[in-house]
Design a protein around this motif. Structure first.
Motif, PDB file in Angstrom:
ATOM      1  N   SER A  30      -5.142 -24.756  -8.710  1.00 37.76           N
ATOM      2  CA  SER A  30      -4.733 -25.382  -7.445  1.00 37.76           C
ATOM      3  C   SER A  30      -4.751 -24.396  -6.287  1.00 37.76           C
ATOM      4  O   SER A  30      -4.710 -24.791  -5.128  1.00 37.76           O
ATOM      5  CB  SER A  30      -3.327 -25.980  -7.569  1.00 37.76           C
ATOM      6  N   GLY A  31      -4.763 -23.082  -6.602  1.00 41.71           N
ATOM      7  CA  GLY A  31      -4.702 -22.059  -5.566  1.00 41.71           C
ATOM      8  C   GLY A  31      -3.303 -21.843  -5.008  1.00 41.71           C
ATOM      9  O   GLY A  31      -3.114 -21.087  -4.062  1.00 41.71           O
ATOM     10  N   GLN A  32      -2.292 -22.457  -5.612  1.00 49.22           N
ATOM     11  CA  GLN A  32      -0.915 -22.332  -5.126  1.00 49.22           C
ATOM     12  C   GLN A  32      -0.160 -21.167  -5.759  1.00 49.22           C
ATOM     13  O   GLN A  32       0.826 -20.714  -5.201  1.00 49.22           O
ATOM     14  CB  GLN A  32      -0.132 -23.625  -5.402  1.00 49.22           C
ATOM     15  N   PHE A  33      -0.602 -20.710  -6.925  1.00 48.52           N
ATOM     16  CA  PHE A  33       0.126 -19.695  -7.684  1.00 48.52           C
ATOM     17  C   PHE A  33      -0.825 -18.558  -8.006  1.00 48.52           C
ATOM     18  O   PHE A  33      -1.932 -18.787  -8.501  1.00 48.52           O
ATOM     19  CB  PHE A  33       0.663 -20.319  -8.980  1.00 48.52           C
ATOM     20  N   ARG A  97       2.778   0.712  -4.037  1.00 47.77           N
ATOM     21  CA  ARG A  97       2.053  -0.212  -4.919  1.00 47.77           C
ATOM     22  C   ARG A  97       3.074  -1.172  -5.500  1.00 47.77           C
ATOM     23  O   ARG A  97       4.176  -0.757  -5.881  1.00 47.77           O
ATOM     24  CB  ARG A  97       1.335   0.553  -6.022  1.00 47.77           C
ATOM     25  N   LYS A  98       2.704  -2.444  -5.542  1.00 50.58           N
ATOM     26  CA  LYS A  98       3.625  -3.458  -6.061  1.00 50.58           C
ATOM     27  C   LYS A  98       2.869  -4.455  -6.918  1.00 50.58           C
ATOM     28  O   LYS A  98       1.669  -4.667  -6.753  1.00 50.58           O
ATOM     29  CB  LYS A  98       4.326  -4.198  -4.925  1.00 50.58           C
ATOM     30  N   THR A  99       3.597  -5.068  -7.839  1.00 55.39           N
ATOM     31  CA  THR A  99       3.143  -6.257  -8.537  1.00 55.39           C
ATOM     32  C   THR A  99       3.689  -7.428  -7.740  1.00 55.39           C
ATOM     33  O   THR A  99       4.833  -7.390  -7.278  1.00 55.39           O
ATOM     34  CB  THR A  99       3.700  -6.298  -9.971  1.00 55.39           C
ATOM     35  N   TYR A 100       2.868  -8.461  -7.552  1.00 54.55           N
ATOM     36  CA  TYR A 100       3.320  -9.629  -6.811  1.00 54.55           C
ATOM     37  C   TYR A 100       3.083 -10.910  -7.597  1.00 54.55           C
ATOM     38  O   TYR A 100       2.163 -10.998  -8.414  1.00 54.55           O
ATOM     39  CB  TYR A 100       2.639  -9.730  -5.441  1.00 54.55           C
ATOM     40  N   VAL A 101       3.950 -11.875  -7.348  1.00 53.11           N
ATOM     41  CA  VAL A 101       3.805 -13.237  -7.849  1.00 53.11           C
ATOM     42  C   VAL A 101       4.000 -14.123  -6.630  1.00 53.11           C
ATOM     43  O   VAL A 101       5.058 -14.067  -5.976  1.00 53.11           O
ATOM     44  CB  VAL A 101       4.847 -13.563  -8.932  1.00 53.11           C
ATOM     45  N   ILE A 102       2.988 -14.917  -6.306  1.00 56.85           N
ATOM     46  CA  ILE A 102       3.011 -15.726  -5.081  1.00 56.85           C
ATOM     47  C   ILE A 102       2.940 -17.212  -5.422  1.00 56.85           C
ATOM     48  O   ILE A 102       2.135 -17.619  -6.274  1.00 56.85           O
ATOM     49  CB  ILE A 102       1.831 -15.355  -4.153  1.00 56.85           C
ATOM     50  N   TYR A 103       3.769 -17.982  -4.736  1.00 57.14           N
ATOM     51  CA  TYR A 103       3.669 -19.444  -4.786  1.00 57.14           C
ATOM     52  C   TYR A 103       3.556 -19.921  -3.330  1.00 57.14           C
ATOM     53  O   TYR A 103       4.407 -19.606  -2.511  1.00 57.14           O
ATOM     54  CB  TYR A 103       4.894 -20.077  -5.444  1.00 57.14           C
ATOM     55  N   GLU A 104       2.488 -20.650  -3.056  1.00 54.69           N
ATOM     56  CA  GLU A 104       2.299 -21.199  -1.722  1.00 54.69           C
ATOM     57  C   GLU A 104       2.181 -22.704  -1.832  1.00 54.69           C
ATOM     58  O   GLU A 104       1.207 -23.231  -2.397  1.00 54.69           O
ATOM     59  CB  GLU A 104       1.057 -20.619  -1.027  1.00 54.69           C
TER      60      GLU A 104
END
Length: 109
Positions: A30-33, A97-104
């Motif tokens: 979906s491109g959201q996560f 430097r970071k690890t990321y988890v994105i929800y849009e």
């Protein structure tokens, strides 16, 4: 995963022209996560989040300042969330430097 290198848009830059790098590890259909790693070199720029983002700092030091004046300084091991709608500045004091988890959330018609 091959890294993607970029710079903040010229109108958002406040200090320097730091190279930013992202290693995208996963994105749902979906491109959201999405999940990945990000790295920024020393400098600062304006940010405006449309997404919810969970971050875990792997290395470095950065300061995130909201437009309301609140300041968050993050170091290796710190975990935090940047909510959708956040506006302010991101300043990298030491390469970060970071690890990321994105929800849009997708806009509804």
């Amino acid at each position: 995963v091959a890294p993607e290198h970029y710079h903040a848009a010229p109108e958002r830059r406040l200090q320097g022209n730091p190279q930013l790098t992202v290693w995208p590890h996963y994105s749902d259909p979906s491109g959201q996560f999405s999940v990945g790693e990000w790295q920024g070199e020393v400098g600062s720029w304006r940010v405006q989040y449309t997404e919810e983002e969970f971050c875990q700092i792997i290395e470095g030091v950065s300061t995130i300042t909201a437009d309301d004046g609140s300041v968050l300084t993050v170091h290796a091991g710190d975990r935090f969330v940047i909510p959708a709608g956040f506006t302010g500045t991101w300043q990298v004091l030491e390469r970060t430097r970071k690890t990321y988890v994105i929800y849009e959330r997708k806009a509804t018609a």
